[in-house]
Design a protein around this motif. Structure first.
Motif, mmCIF file in Angstrom:
data_model
loop_
_atom_site.group_PDB
_atom_site.id
_atom_site.type_symbol
_atom_site.label_atom_id
_atom_site.label_comp_id
_atom_site.label_asym_id
_atom_site.label_seq_id
_atom_site.Cartn_x
_atom_site.Cartn_y
_atom_site.Cartn_z
ATOM 1 N N THR A 120 0.829 -1.203 0.000
ATOM 2 C CA THR A 120 0.000 0.000 0.000
ATOM 3 C C THR A 120 0.862 1.252 0.000
ATOM 4 O O THR A 120 0.585 2.224 -0.721
ATOM 5 C CB THR A 120 -0.939 -0.004 1.226
ATOM 6 O OG1 THR A 120 -1.654 -1.240 1.264
ATOM 7 C CG2 THR A 120 -1.924 1.143 1.160
ATOM 8 N N CYS A 139 2.162 1.642 -3.423
ATOM 9 C CA CYS A 139 1.116 2.140 -4.326
ATOM 10 C C CYS A 139 1.048 3.657 -4.300
ATOM 11 O O CYS A 139 0.952 4.320 -5.346
ATOM 12 C CB CYS A 139 -0.240 1.547 -3.945
ATOM 13 S SG CYS A 139 -0.511 -0.160 -4.460
ATOM 14 N N GLY A 187 -5.235 5.992 -10.720
ATOM 15 C CA GLY A 187 -5.839 4.696 -10.455
ATOM 16 C C GLY A 187 -5.199 3.562 -11.239
ATOM 17 O O GLY A 187 -5.091 2.434 -10.739
ATOM 18 N N ILE A 238 -1.888 2.637 -9.410
ATOM 19 C CA ILE A 238 -2.138 1.963 -8.139
ATOM 20 C C ILE A 238 -2.676 0.562 -8.367
ATOM 21 O O ILE A 238 -2.219 -0.412 -7.743
ATOM 22 C CB ILE A 238 -3.115 2.798 -7.283
ATOM 23 C CG1 ILE A 238 -2.433 4.085 -6.815
ATOM 24 C CG2 ILE A 238 -3.635 1.995 -6.094
ATOM 25 C CD1 ILE A 238 -3.358 5.083 -6.167
ATOM 26 N N VAL A 258 -8.136 -3.171 -4.827
ATOM 27 C CA VAL A 258 -8.217 -1.736 -4.572
ATOM 28 C C VAL A 258 -9.659 -1.336 -4.265
ATOM 29 O O VAL A 258 -10.569 -1.635 -5.045
ATOM 30 C CB VAL A 258 -7.709 -0.923 -5.781
ATOM 31 C CG1 VAL A 258 -7.767 0.571 -5.489
ATOM 32 C CG2 VAL A 258 -6.299 -1.345 -6.150
ATOM 33 N N HIS A 260 -8.758 5.457 -7.120
ATOM 34 C CA HIS A 260 -7.524 4.693 -7.012
ATOM 35 C C HIS A 260 -7.547 3.401 -7.831
ATOM 36 O O HIS A 260 -6.564 2.657 -7.814
ATOM 37 C CB HIS A 260 -7.257 4.358 -5.541
ATOM 38 C CG HIS A 260 -7.210 5.561 -4.656
ATOM 39 N ND1 HIS A 260 -8.110 5.788 -3.630
ATOM 40 C CD2 HIS A 260 -6.381 6.629 -4.654
ATOM 41 C CE1 HIS A 260 -7.828 6.930 -3.028
ATOM 42 N NE2 HIS A 260 -6.787 7.461 -3.629
ATOM 43 N N PRO A 264 -4.668 5.659 -1.388
ATOM 44 C CA PRO A 264 -5.151 4.319 -1.754
ATOM 45 C C PRO A 264 -5.464 3.448 -0.546
ATOM 46 O O PRO A 264 -4.729 3.436 0.444
ATOM 47 C CB PRO A 264 -3.989 3.734 -2.559
ATOM 48 C CG PRO A 264 -2.787 4.506 -2.113
ATOM 49 C CD PRO A 264 -3.296 5.886 -1.850
ATOM 50 N N GLN A 321 -3.904 1.573 4.313
ATOM 51 C CA GLN A 321 -4.037 2.842 3.592
ATOM 52 C C GLN A 321 -2.866 3.757 3.926
ATOM 53 O O GLN A 321 -2.339 3.740 5.039
ATOM 54 C CB GLN A 321 -5.357 3.537 3.962
ATOM 55 C CG GLN A 321 -5.595 4.840 3.205
ATOM 56 C CD GLN A 321 -6.845 5.584 3.658
ATOM 57 O OE1 GLN A 321 -7.359 5.337 4.737
ATOM 58 N NE2 GLN A 321 -7.324 6.493 2.844
#
Length: 397
Positions: free
Chosen positions: A262, A265, A283, A286, A297, A318, A338, A366
């Protein structure tokens, strides 16, 4: 609608809807002995236009007493329900998706009168934000606004770091909220989440299967948990927003992998931010990294514009193949945040109306930064500082 009475000083109250001088009071608020601030209006028209949202104040006061937090009318710790507007002494009935359960929450924390507050601080209802044209237009910040954002975001980072240093097994998420609250007011700021649409606490604490918007409560953190702490500061008229997911004691390898993925990302998404890049590309980046690691996601929540408003355009999804419109331009400020799940991406809401959890009970992580698009790339306004605690093993390499 009652006419105002008393001294000139007493009547120097702003309209709860438009901000003009107000001399009329909601009769129900008078009956309930609620504060005049947030219950006064300049005209019958403003009162009628505000009624659908203003009446929620009356309903809420029946359950948690006077809306002035300094009164401390809620004496017992109770479970939160109905989007933060009600309390109950019984654990709500729910088809819980994982092992986590809500615990009772403490009373509202006090913010000193001298601290500048957003317009929802008293009655829980944002007034400027919903109708602002910045919900549909991405603002290009002035140099003066950017400087205020820089200062606010750095303080927000310091507040989150204070919370991070406090996390360990045996600490309650309510105690984390107390750390965030006290650090915020010590800096002369207001904790943006507090009473925002009736959210009852000064930060969000999301444990294990909680995706986001977890409410700090009496549950003690346990060895092996992961916990996200989401801090937003209102200072000098602007907001700074960031969050991180932390390990509590000894965490299993899969959870460590989830949290690191995460983090990566967010870093990969930030790396593409510059003028001319489409918002929808965030998005794609990610989703590609998360799916390659076998994770999913979350689609229900997104990044957002931020500045003098807590939430505004643009929306930053995301996930892949999203429909976000527009391109990045220098001077824009927004968050990327994200939420990555170990299992399926779908979410459900707890009875409190805030806590979003994974539908399969598996864990979620997150990370979030507030960003400024520059002429040549990006400035991470909430970047880690040299003094930030060394809590992520992969940053030690």
């Amino acid at each position: 609608m009652d006419g105002g009475s008393g001294t000139a000083a007493e009547s120097a109250v702003s309209c709860a809807r438009c901000g003009k001088p107000a001399h009329l009071q909601c009769p129900k608020c008078v009956e309930l002995k609620l504060p005049r601030e947030g219950a006064s209006f300049c005209s019958q028209d403003c009162f009628k236009s505000s009624w659908s949202s203003h009446k929620l104040v009356h309903q809420r006061s029946k359950y948690i007493g006077d809306l002035d937090p300094s009164q401390g009318s809620q004496k017992n710790w109770l479970y939160c329900i109905k989007k933060g507007q009600m309390r109950t002494s019984q654990l709500p009935h729910f088809d819980w998706t994982g092992s986590l359960r809500p615990y009772p929450i403490s009373k509202y924390r006090v913010v000193p009168d001298a601290i500048e507050k957003p317009d929802w601080a008293i009655d829980g209802i944002p007034k400027i934000e919903p109708s602002s044209d910045l919900q549909n237009r991405v603002e290009i910040k002035t140099a003066e606004q950017i400087e205020r954002m820089r200062e606010t975001c750095q303080i927000a980072r310091e507040i989150l770091d204070a919370a991070a240093r406090f996390i360990r097994p045996g600490v309650t998420t309510d105690e984390i909220d107390e750390v965030v609250h006290q650090a915020t007011i010590a800096a002369g700021g207001y904790p943006s989440p507090l009473n925002y649409h009736f959210f009852p606490k000064s930060c969000c604490t999301s444990v294990n299967e909680v995706i986001c918007h977890g409410i700090p409560d009496a549950r003690m953190l346990e060895d092996g948990d992961i916990v996200n702490v989401d801090v937003t500061l209102y200072y000098k008229g602007v907001h700074g927003d960031l969050n991180e997911t932390y390990f509590v004691g000894n965490v299993d390898e899969e959870s460590q992998r989830l949290v690191r993925c995460t983090y990566e990302c967010l870093e990969k998404a930030i790396s593409i931010v510059k003028p001319g890049v489409r918002f929808r590309e965030v998005g794609e980046v990610i989703n590609r990294h998360a799916s390659m690691a076998g994770f999913s996601v979350v689609k229900s929540y997104c990044g957002h514009g931020i500045g003098e408003l807590f939430h505004c355009a643009p929306n930053i999804p995301h996930y892949a193949r999203n429909k976000a419109v527009g391109v990045m331009k220098a001077g824009q400020t927004f968050t990327i945040e994200p939420m990555i799940n170990a299992g399926v991406w779908r979410d459900r809401l707890w009875p409190d109306g805030w806590t979003a959890v994974t539908t399969d009970g598996k864990r979620s992580a997150q990370f979030e930064h507030t960003l400024l698009v520059t002429e040549t790339g990006v400035e991470v306004l909430t970047a880690r500082l040299p003094s930030s605690p060394n809590v992520f093993p992969w940053l030690s390499f």
